[in-house]
Design an enzyme around this catalytic site. Structure first.
Site, PDB file in Angstrom:
ATOM      1  N   SER A 112      76.369  -4.916 -54.766  1.00  0.00           N
ATOM      2  CA  SER A 112      75.731  -4.314 -53.593  1.00  0.00           C
ATOM      3  C   SER A 112      74.372  -3.743 -53.965  1.00  0.00           C
ATOM      4  O   SER A 112      74.194  -3.167 -55.049  1.00  0.00           O
ATOM      5  CB  SER A 112      76.623  -3.199 -53.051  1.00  0.00           C
ATOM      6  N   GLN A 133      74.155  -8.902 -53.030  1.00  0.00           N
ATOM      7  CA  GLN A 133      74.178  -8.580 -51.597  1.00  0.00           C
ATOM      8  C   GLN A 133      73.103  -7.554 -51.281  1.00  0.00           C
ATOM      9  O   GLN A 133      73.039  -6.496 -51.901  1.00  0.00           O
ATOM     10  CB  GLN A 133      75.554  -8.014 -51.216  1.00  0.00           C
ATOM     11  N   TYR A 135      71.180  -5.100 -48.394  1.00  0.00           N
ATOM     12  CA  TYR A 135      70.950  -4.483 -47.088  1.00  0.00           C
ATOM     13  C   TYR A 135      69.451  -4.543 -46.843  1.00  0.00           C
ATOM     14  O   TYR A 135      68.671  -4.065 -47.679  1.00  0.00           O
ATOM     15  CB  TYR A 135      71.411  -3.027 -47.092  1.00  0.00           C
ATOM     16  N   THR A 161      74.504  -8.721 -45.662  1.00  0.00           N
ATOM     17  CA  THR A 161      75.626  -8.133 -44.923  1.00  0.00           C
ATOM     18  C   THR A 161      75.103  -7.733 -43.555  1.00  0.00           C
ATOM     19  O   THR A 161      74.135  -6.964 -43.449  1.00  0.00           O
ATOM     20  CB  THR A 161      76.195  -6.916 -45.672  1.00  0.00           C
ATOM     21  N   LYS A 216      77.622 -12.158 -44.637  1.00  0.00           N
ATOM     22  CA  LYS A 216      78.859 -11.352 -44.703  1.00  0.00           C
ATOM     23  C   LYS A 216      78.942 -10.431 -43.493  1.00  0.00           C
ATOM     24  O   LYS A 216      77.992  -9.689 -43.208  1.00  0.00           O
ATOM     25  CB  LYS A 216      78.848 -10.514 -45.984  1.00  0.00           C
ATOM     26  N   SER A 238      84.370 -10.920 -42.180  1.00  0.00           N
ATOM     27  CA  SER A 238      84.613  -9.560 -42.662  1.00  0.00           C
ATOM     28  C   SER A 238      84.297  -8.568 -41.564  1.00  0.00           C
ATOM     29  O   SER A 238      83.396  -8.787 -40.743  1.00  0.00           O
ATOM     30  CB  SER A 238      83.702  -9.285 -43.875  1.00  0.00           C
ATOM     31  N   HIS A 240      83.971  -5.396 -42.797  1.00  0.00           N
ATOM     32  CA  HIS A 240      83.574  -4.327 -43.714  1.00  0.00           C
ATOM     33  C   HIS A 240      84.771  -3.435 -44.071  1.00  0.00           C
ATOM     34  O   HIS A 240      84.637  -2.217 -44.256  1.00  0.00           O
ATOM     35  CB  HIS A 240      82.467  -3.477 -43.064  1.00  0.00           C
ATOM     36  N   ASP A 271      87.441 -11.201 -46.158  1.00  0.00           N
ATOM     37  CA  ASP A 271      87.991  -9.980 -46.752  1.00  0.00           C
ATOM     38  C   ASP A 271      88.456  -9.047 -45.649  1.00  0.00           C
ATOM     39  O   ASP A 271      88.266  -9.307 -44.467  1.00  0.00           O
ATOM     40  CB  ASP A 271      87.004  -9.294 -47.715  1.00  0.00           C
ATOM     41  N   GLY A 273      91.539  -5.882 -46.109  1.00  0.00           N
ATOM     42  CA  GLY A 273      92.968  -5.577 -46.236  1.00  0.00           C
ATOM     43  C   GLY A 273      93.712  -6.427 -47.243  1.00  0.00           C
ATOM     44  O   GLY A 273      94.934  -6.311 -47.359  1.00  0.00           O
TER      45      GLY A 273
HETATM   46  C1  LIG Z   1      83.711   2.221 -50.899  1.00  0.00           C
HETATM   47  C2  LIG Z   1      83.223   0.976 -50.244  1.00  0.00           C
HETATM   48  C3  LIG Z   1      81.864   0.683 -50.262  1.00  0.00           C
HETATM   49  C4  LIG Z   1      81.402  -0.503 -49.670  1.00  0.00           C
HETATM   50  N1  LIG Z   1      80.066  -0.822 -49.764  1.00  0.00           N
HETATM   51  C5  LIG Z   1      79.635  -2.021 -49.286  1.00  0.00           C
HETATM   52  C6  LIG Z   1      78.302  -2.437 -49.509  1.00  0.00           C
HETATM   53  O1  LIG Z   1      77.487  -1.756 -50.129  1.00  0.00           O
HETATM   54  N2  LIG Z   1      77.938  -3.643 -49.012  1.00  0.00           N
HETATM   55  C7  LIG Z   1      78.794  -4.452 -48.310  1.00  0.00           C
HETATM   56  O2  LIG Z   1      78.427  -5.547 -47.878  1.00  0.00           O
HETATM   57  N3  LIG Z   1      80.077  -4.077 -48.107  1.00  0.00           N
HETATM   58  C8  LIG Z   1      80.514  -2.895 -48.586  1.00  0.00           C
HETATM   59  N4  LIG Z   1      81.823  -2.544 -48.429  1.00  0.00           N
HETATM   60  C9  LIG Z   1      82.748  -3.477 -47.770  1.00  0.00           C
HETATM   61  C10 LIG Z   1      83.392  -4.398 -48.803  1.00  0.00           C
HETATM   62  O3  LIG Z   1      82.448  -5.247 -49.401  1.00  0.00           O
HETATM   63  C11 LIG Z   1      84.490  -5.261 -48.170  1.00  0.00           C
HETATM   64  O4  LIG Z   1      83.947  -5.957 -47.059  1.00  0.00           O
HETATM   65  C12 LIG Z   1      85.706  -4.464 -47.714  1.00  0.00           C
HETATM   66  O5  LIG Z   1      85.943  -3.370 -48.557  1.00  0.00           O
HETATM   67  C13 LIG Z   1      86.925  -5.370 -47.699  1.00  0.00           C
HETATM   68  O6  LIG Z   1      88.053  -4.698 -47.275  1.00  0.00           O
HETATM   69  P1  LIG Z   1      89.162  -4.089 -48.288  1.00  0.00           P
HETATM   70  O7  LIG Z   1      88.560  -2.854 -48.869  1.00  0.00           O
HETATM   71  O8  LIG Z   1      90.286  -3.781 -47.353  1.00  0.00           O
HETATM   72  O9  LIG Z   1      89.456  -5.137 -49.319  1.00  0.00           O
HETATM   73  C14 LIG Z   1      82.304  -1.370 -49.006  1.00  0.00           C
HETATM   74  C15 LIG Z   1      83.663  -1.053 -48.992  1.00  0.00           C
HETATM   75  C16 LIG Z   1      84.131   0.097 -49.611  1.00  0.00           C
HETATM   76  C17 LIG Z   1      85.605   0.359 -49.601  1.00  0.00           C
END
Ligand SMILES: Cc1cc2nc3c(=O)[nH]c(=O)nc-3n(C[C@H](O)[C@H](O)[C@H](O)COP(=O)(O)O)c2cc1C
Length: 367
Positions: A112, A133, A135, A161, A216, A238, A240, A271, A273
Site C-alpha cells: 500500500s 497499490q 491511492y 484502489t 481494486k 473487493s 475493502h 477479497d 472475509g
Molecule cells: C488495517 C487495514 C488497512 C488497509 N489498508 C488498505 C490500503 O492501504 N489500501 C487498500 O487498497 N486496501 C486497504 N485495506 C483493504 C485490504 O486491502 C483488503 O481489501 C481487505 O482487508 C480484505 O478483507 P479482509 O480483511 O476481510 O481479508 C486495508 C485493510 C485493513 C484491514
C-alpha cells in the site's frame, strides 16, 4: 523458553487469540473494524458461509499441488497479501516485515502507498513477488513517478484502489479516538480520492500499456465491464474488507456474476472475509484467480511477527490441501463451479465468525 511456533499454533484460531493479546486497543480496533454498522464486514463472511461444497470421492488424491501462477511466477498458494495501510502500527518493521514473511512462505505482497517503510525499502527488504497499490492523491506527474519507481524496483504490476472516493466513517477508530499519522489529512467522511475517474484509468493504459493494471474495489458487473473495456489486466472484486461503503454485498456473493460477465477477458481477483483454506477453495471454484488476504496476515504478524505470518500461511496451506483432497481434486486446475453450491448459512457472521471456538475476540470500540 517458548515452544516452537508449530507447537504453539496448531490452528488459526490460536493465532487470532495471540494477536488479540498482543495488540493495543487502538491498533486492534483499526485492524478488525469496518465502516459504520459493519454490515458489509458481516456480509463478507455471510456470503462465504452461504456456499457449501459438493465433494467427489474415490479419486486418487495422494499427491496434492496447491500452487498457482501470478504474472508468470509460481506461488505456493493462489493468495496474495492485500495492501494494508499503516502496517507499522501492527508489527515492527511494517511492510518490510510482511514482505519478509511473504517471501519466506512464497506468496506475493501488494504494498500500500500509505504504509511504511515505503516502495523502495520494502522492495529491498525481501525478494518477494510484489505489486504496488497507489491511492491517487497527486497529479498525473505524481502518478507517473510512482509507476516509474515501481517498475525500477521490480514490482510486477500496479494497482489503483478505487473504493475510497471518500474516507469512510470507521466508528471503532472514532470512538476509541485512534489517530494514525496519515489520518490527520483524511478525517472520516472527507474527500480522499473524490476526483478520480475512468479518465485516469484510460490515461494509465495509454501511457503504460506494458505494466499490468489492477483495479481494486470493483463491486458490480457494470464497473467490471468498464474496467475490461479500459483494458485493465485484473478486476479485483473487493469492498475493502467492509471498511468503506457500509451496506454493500459480500464479495463472494458478487464474484460469480462478475466472473461470468468478464468471460476470461481479464483476471478476476477477490477479497473480503477470506480467512480459511475452505474460503480460498470456494473463490477459486467460482472462477477467481487470486484471493487477497487482508486482516488474516496482519493477525499472524501481530501474533508472532514474521514467523507468525509464515506459520499462519502454513496452517492456511494445510487447510487448503485438506479441503482439496476431501473434494477429490489434486490441484486448483481441477476445481469447477460444480464443486460448490448455495446453502443456508449457519451461526453468526462477523469478522471472526471463521474462528468460533475461542469466543468472539472482536471486542468493543473501546476495549
Ligand atoms: C488495517 C487495514 C488497512 C488497509 N489498508 C488498505 C490500503 O492501504 N489500501 C487498500 O487498497 N486496501 C486497504 N485495506 C483493504 C485490504 O486491502 C483488503 O481489501 C481487505 O482487508 C480484505 O478483507 P479482509 O480483511 O476481510 O481479508 C486495508 C485493510 C485493513 C484491514
Amino acid at each position: 523458553m517458548n515452544a516452537p511456533l508449530n507447537e504453539q499454533f496448531l490452528t488459526l484460531q490460536e493465532i487470532v487469540a495471540a494477536a488479540r493479546r498482543n495488540l493495543a486497543p487502538g491498533p486492534w480496533s483499526y485492524l478488525v473494524g469496518g465502516a459504520e454498522t459493519e454490515t458489509t464486514v458481516r456480509r463478507n463472511r455471510l456470503a462465504l458461509d452461504a456456499i457449501a461444497f459438493r465433494p467427489r470421492v474415490l479419486r486418487d488424491v495422494s499427491s496434492i499441488d496447491a500452487s498457482a501462477d501470478f504474472f508468470g511466477r509460481k506461488i505456493r498458494l493462489p493468495v496474495m497479501l492485500a495492501p494494508i495501510g499503516g502496517l507499522e502500527s501492527i508489527v515492527e518493521g511494517g511492510a518490510a516485515a510482511s514482505a519478509r514473511g511473504a517471501a519466506a512462505f512464497g506468496v506475493p505482497q501488494m504494498l500500500s502507498s500509505v504504509c511504511q517503510p515505503g516502495l523502495e525499502a520494502t522492495a529491498a527488504a525481501a525478494d518477494t513477488v510484489r505489486v504496488f497499490q497507489l491511492y491517487v492523491r497527486g497529479d498525473d506527474a505524481w502518478v507517473d513517478d510512482h509507476v516509474k519507481r515501481a517498475l525500477d524496483h521490480g514490482y510486477a504490476a500496479f494497482c489503483f484502489t478505487v473504493d475510497v472516493a471518500m474516507y469512510s466513517r470507521r466508528e471503532r477508530d472514532l470512538i476509541g479516538r485512534f489517530v494514525k499519522p496519515w489520518r490527520a489529512t483524511a478525517p472520516a467522511g472527507s474527500n480522499y480520492q473524490s476526483g478520480l475517474s475512468w479518465d485516469q484509468v484510460k490515461r494509465y493504459k495509454d501511457r503504460h500499456p506494458d505494466f499490468p493494471l489492477i483495479i481494486k474495489g470493483i463491486a458490480t458487473v457494470e464497473d467490471a465491464q468498464l474496467a475490461v473495456q479500459h483494458g485493465v489486466e485484473v478486476v479485483y472484486v473487493s469492498n475493502h474488507g467492509g471498511r468503506q461503503l457500509d451496506h454493500g454485498l459480500g464479495s463472494a456473493a458478487v464474484l460469480p456474476e462478475i466472473v461470468r460477465a468478464i468471460g476470461g477477458r481479464a483476471q478476476v481477483w477477490v477479497d473480503g472475509g477470506f480467512m480459511r483454506g475452505t474460503d480460498i477453495v470456494k473463490a477459486i471454484a467460482l472462477g477467481a484467480t487470486t484471493v487477497g488476504l487482508g486482516r488474516l496476515p496482519c493477525l499472524g504478524l501481530a501474533a508472532a511477527g514474521v514467523p507468525g505470518l509464515v506459520r499462519t500461511l502454513e496452517i492456511l496451506e494445510n487447510e487448503v490441501q485438506t479441503c482439496l483432497g476431501l473434494l477429490g481434486v489434486t490441484s486448483f486446475a481441477e476445481l469447477t463451479p460444480q464443486h460448490v453450491t448455495a446453502a443456508p448459512p449457519v451461526g453468526e457472521h462477523g469478522v471472526f465468525s471463521a474462528f468460533p471456538l475461542l469466543g468472539d475476540p472482536s471486542g468493543t470500540a473501546t476495549t
